[in-house]
Scaffold this motif. Structure first.
Motif, PDB file in Angstrom:
ATOM      1  N   VAL A   1       0.837  -1.206   0.000  1.00 32.45           N
ATOM      2  CA  VAL A   1       0.000   0.000   0.000  1.00 32.45           C
ATOM      3  C   VAL A   1       0.874   1.259   0.000  1.00 32.45           C
ATOM      4  O   VAL A   1       0.515   2.282  -0.562  1.00 32.45           O
ATOM      5  N   HIS A   2       2.034   1.198   0.640  1.00 32.23           N
ATOM      6  CA  HIS A   2       3.040   2.269   0.608  1.00 32.23           C
ATOM      7  C   HIS A   2       2.512   3.617   1.096  1.00 32.23           C
ATOM      8  O   HIS A   2       2.620   4.627   0.410  1.00 32.23           O
ATOM      9  N   HIS A   3       1.953   3.603   2.318  1.00 40.55           N
ATOM     10  CA  HIS A   3       1.589   4.888   2.914  1.00 40.55           C
ATOM     11  C   HIS A   3       2.850   5.726   3.101  1.00 40.55           C
ATOM     12  O   HIS A   3       3.911   5.225   3.478  1.00 40.55           O
ATOM     13  N   GLY A   4       2.736   7.030   2.838  1.00 40.83           N
ATOM     14  CA  GLY A   4       3.886   7.920   2.932  1.00 40.83           C
ATOM     15  C   GLY A   4       4.668   8.032   1.645  1.00 40.83           C
ATOM     16  O   GLY A   4       5.559   8.876   1.526  1.00 40.83           O
ATOM     17  N   PHE A   5       4.300   7.198   0.673  1.00 39.10           N
ATOM     18  CA  PHE A   5       4.948   7.232  -0.644  1.00 39.10           C
ATOM     19  C   PHE A   5       3.910   7.344  -1.753  1.00 39.10           C
ATOM     20  O   PHE A   5       4.062   8.157  -2.660  1.00 39.10           O
ATOM     21  N   MET A   6       2.857   6.556  -1.664  1.00 37.59           N
ATOM     22  CA  MET A   6       1.774   6.606  -2.639  1.00 37.59           C
ATOM     23  C   MET A   6       0.650   7.487  -2.097  1.00 37.59           C
ATOM     24  O   MET A   6       0.147   7.265  -0.987  1.00 37.59           O
ATOM     25  N   LYS A   7       0.252   8.488  -2.866  1.00 35.10           N
ATOM     26  CA  LYS A   7      -0.721   9.465  -2.397  1.00 35.10           C
ATOM     27  C   LYS A   7      -2.098   8.866  -2.143  1.00 35.10           C
ATOM     28  O   LYS A   7      -2.862   9.392  -1.331  1.00 35.10           O
ATOM     29  N   ASP A   8      -2.428   7.775  -2.829  1.00 34.08           N
ATOM     30  CA  ASP A   8      -3.767   7.198  -2.681  1.00 34.08           C
ATOM     31  C   ASP A   8      -3.791   6.031  -1.712  1.00 34.08           C
ATOM     32  O   ASP A   8      -4.734   5.236  -1.701  1.00 34.08           O
ATOM     33  N   ALA A   9      -2.772   5.892  -0.865  1.00 32.02           N
ATOM     34  CA  ALA A   9      -2.681   4.736   0.027  1.00 32.02           C
ATOM     35  C   ALA A   9      -3.896   4.634   0.950  1.00 32.02           C
ATOM     36  O   ALA A   9      -4.479   3.557   1.112  1.00 32.02           O
ATOM     37  N   THR A  10      -4.289   5.740   1.548  1.00 34.03           N
ATOM     38  CA  THR A  10      -5.427   5.707   2.467  1.00 34.03           C
ATOM     39  C   THR A  10      -6.711   5.350   1.737  1.00 34.03           C
ATOM     40  O   THR A  10      -7.515   4.553   2.236  1.00 34.03           O
ATOM     41  N   ARG A  11      -6.900   5.910   0.560  1.00 36.51           N
ATOM     42  CA  ARG A  11      -8.111   5.598  -0.216  1.00 36.51           C
ATOM     43  C   ARG A  11      -8.170   4.119  -0.556  1.00 36.51           C
ATOM     44  O   ARG A  11      -9.225   3.487  -0.464  1.00 36.51           O
ATOM     45  N   ARG A  12      -7.036   3.550  -0.958  1.00 31.50           N
ATOM     46  CA  ARG A  12      -7.016   2.134  -1.316  1.00 31.50           C
ATOM     47  C   ARG A  12      -7.267   1.241  -0.098  1.00 31.50           C
ATOM     48  O   ARG A  12      -7.963   0.232  -0.192  1.00 31.50           O
ATOM     49  N   LEU A  13      -6.702   1.614   1.047  1.00 32.20           N
ATOM     50  CA  LEU A  13      -6.956   0.820   2.253  1.00 32.20           C
ATOM     51  C   LEU A  13      -8.418   0.915   2.666  1.00 32.20           C
ATOM     52  O   LEU A  13      -9.024  -0.085   3.078  1.00 32.20           O
ATOM     53  N   GLN A  14      -8.995   2.096   2.552  1.00 27.03           N
ATOM     54  CA  GLN A  14     -10.411   2.253   2.875  1.00 27.03           C
ATOM     55  C   GLN A  14     -11.286   1.371   1.986  1.00 27.03           C
ATOM     56  O   GLN A  14     -12.220   0.718   2.472  1.00 27.03           O
ATOM     57  N   ALA A  15     -10.977   1.341   0.705  1.00 24.05           N
ATOM     58  CA  ALA A  15     -11.749   0.515  -0.231  1.00 24.05           C
ATOM     59  C   ALA A  15     -11.601  -0.965   0.113  1.00 24.05           C
ATOM     60  O   ALA A  15     -12.571  -1.733   0.066  1.00 24.05           O
ATOM     61  N   PHE A  16     -10.389  -1.369   0.443  1.00 26.34           N
ATOM     62  CA  PHE A  16     -10.148  -2.753   0.817  1.00 26.34           C
ATOM     63  C   PHE A  16     -10.933  -3.139   2.059  1.00 26.34           C
ATOM     64  O   PHE A  16     -11.611  -4.174   2.109  1.00 26.34           O
ATOM     65  N   LEU A  17     -10.862  -2.308   3.094  1.00 29.27           N
ATOM     66  CA  LEU A  17     -11.536  -2.619   4.345  1.00 29.27           C
ATOM     67  C   LEU A  17     -13.052  -2.610   4.181  1.00 29.27           C
ATOM     68  O   LEU A  17     -13.754  -3.415   4.813  1.00 29.27           O
ATOM     69  N   ALA A  18     -13.561  -1.723   3.338  1.00 25.98           N
ATOM     70  CA  ALA A  18     -15.000  -1.693   3.088  1.00 25.98           C
ATOM     71  C   ALA A  18     -15.452  -2.992   2.430  1.00 25.98           C
ATOM     72  O   ALA A  18     -16.485  -3.568   2.805  1.00 25.98           O
ATOM     73  N   ALA A  19     -14.672  -3.466   1.468  1.00 24.10           N
ATOM     74  CA  ALA A  19     -15.016  -4.719   0.798  1.00 24.10           C
ATOM     75  C   ALA A  19     -14.882  -5.900   1.753  1.00 24.10           C
ATOM     76  O   ALA A  19     -15.712  -6.808   1.766  1.00 24.10           O
ATOM     77  N   ALA A  20     -13.820  -5.887   2.572  1.00 28.51           N
ATOM     78  CA  ALA A  20     -13.606  -6.979   3.522  1.00 28.51           C
ATOM     79  C   ALA A  20     -14.739  -7.055   4.537  1.00 28.51           C
ATOM     80  O   ALA A  20     -15.171  -8.147   4.925  1.00 28.51           O
ATOM     81  N   SER A  21     -15.223  -5.912   4.967  1.00 33.02           N
ATOM     82  CA  SER A  21     -16.267  -5.871   5.981  1.00 33.02           C
ATOM     83  C   SER A  21     -17.600  -6.399   5.463  1.00 33.02           C
ATOM     84  O   SER A  21     -18.476  -6.783   6.255  1.00 33.02           O
ATOM     85  N   GLN A  22     -17.767  -6.434   4.157  1.00 31.92           N
ATOM     86  CA  GLN A  22     -19.007  -6.926   3.558  1.00 31.92           C
ATOM     87  C   GLN A  22     -18.982  -8.429   3.309  1.00 31.92           C
ATOM     88  O   GLN A  22     -19.966  -9.005   2.870  1.00 31.92           O
ATOM     89  N   ARG A  23     -17.854  -9.062   3.595  1.00 32.52           N
ATOM     90  CA  ARG A  23     -17.711 -10.491   3.364  1.00 32.52           C
ATOM     91  C   ARG A  23     -17.471 -11.216   4.682  1.00 32.52           C
ATOM     92  O   ARG A  23     -16.997 -10.632   5.653  1.00 32.52           O
ATOM     93  N   LYS A  24     -17.757 -12.488   4.690  1.00 30.29           N
ATOM     94  CA  LYS A  24     -17.496 -13.313   5.860  1.00 30.29           C
ATOM     95  C   LYS A  24     -16.106 -13.918   5.710  1.00 30.29           C
ATOM     96  O   LYS A  24     -15.930 -14.996   5.148  1.00 30.29           O
ATOM     97  N   LEU A  25     -15.116 -13.193   6.200  1.00 27.97           N
ATOM     98  CA  LEU A  25     -13.729 -13.606   6.055  1.00 27.97           C
ATOM     99  C   LEU A  25     -13.207 -14.206   7.359  1.00 27.97           C
ATOM    100  O   LEU A  25     -13.628 -13.826   8.442  1.00 27.97           O
ATOM    101  N   ASP A  26     -12.252 -15.112   7.225  1.00 27.47           N
ATOM    102  CA  ASP A  26     -11.602 -15.673   8.402  1.00 27.47           C
ATOM    103  C   ASP A  26     -10.563 -14.714   8.966  1.00 27.47           C
ATOM    104  O   ASP A  26     -10.349 -14.660  10.169  1.00 27.47           O
TER     105      ASP A  26
END
Length: 229
Positions: free
Chosen positions: A49-74
């Motif tokens: 994700v490269h926070h501190g280097f890639m400007k969209d790191a937070t946006r990408r993590l937010q999208a990932f966590l939103a998708a993860a929260s909608q699934r039944k993951l281990d």
């Protein structure tokens, strides 16, 4: 699997439903990579994700966590190059920690560009550099190949000391090899080995220079007499 040979999984898709980018650093024999009905483990996986280097790191993590929260993951897992141990990264880590399920970390080389391995682990709440855990029918092993060889000693990555000759970096230390051997001897489950760096020949030049040590441990584990058919 008391009556069958232990198997290493070659493809994350055989064992998981993954979200986001990720790399499975493991070895297997494809003909043995079987997953029985009902044994699937669902993983949300994101890496580099490269926070501190890639400007969209937070946006990408937010999208990932939103998708993860909608699934039944281990569990969810980040595969390294997550963030530096700086005050600016604290809200980013807090965002990760808001996920309600199990969360796991893998150390990446660039995480230690602006600090020590211990500082990174403290920020993440990571207790061990390398570790293992069981989930369902699988045994997951997380390795740390973030070592350089300096004056004959294996030294942790810290503060950008990584930028040296490739054959002297991305190494796995001998103590970890011994730990891996002992860890695999204790499990009868199918094993998935995870690392930020590769252990294969395809990525020669980017793979772990002493990867043959890991591959030998895996081969020995797969050929143990008590796991043969």
């Amino acid at each position: 699997m008391p009556n069958s040979r232990r198997k290493f999984i070659i493809n994350a898709g055989l064992a998981t439903a993954a979200i986001g980018a990720g790399n499975l650093k493991s070895f297997a024999f494809p003909s043995y990579a079987r997953v029985h009905k009902g044994s699937a483990v669902r993983i949300g996986w994101i890496t580099d994700v490269h926070h501190g280097f890639m400007k969209d790191a937070t946006r990408r993590l937010q999208a990932f966590l939103a998708a993860a929260s909608q699934r039944k993951l281990d569990f969810i897992l980040q595969g390294g190059d997550f963030c530096h141990p700086t005050p600016e990264a604290e809200p980013f880590v807090q965002l990760w920690n808001q996920y309600k399920g199990e969360r796991y970390h893998v150390l990446g080389n660039h995480d230690m560009d602006l600090g020590t391995k211990e500082e990174v682990m403290e920020l993440w709440g990571m207790k061990e550099k390398y570790y293992s855990f069981d989930k369902g029918d699988f045994h997951f092993v997380v390795l740390d190949c973030n070592y350089i060889l300096k004056d004959g000693q294996y030294v942790d990555y810290a503060n950008s000391n990584y930028y040296i000759d490739q054959q002297q970096r991305d190494l796995i230390n001998p103590e970890q090899i011994d730990w891996l051997k002992n860890d695999l001897e204790k499990t009868n489950k199918q094993c998935i080995i995870i690392s930020h760096q590769a252990f294969d020949e395809i990525w020669d030049g980017w793979s772990v220079p002493n990867r043959h040590l890991v591959r030998k441990v895996i081969d020995d584990a797969n050929n143990r007499s008590d796991f043969k058919k």
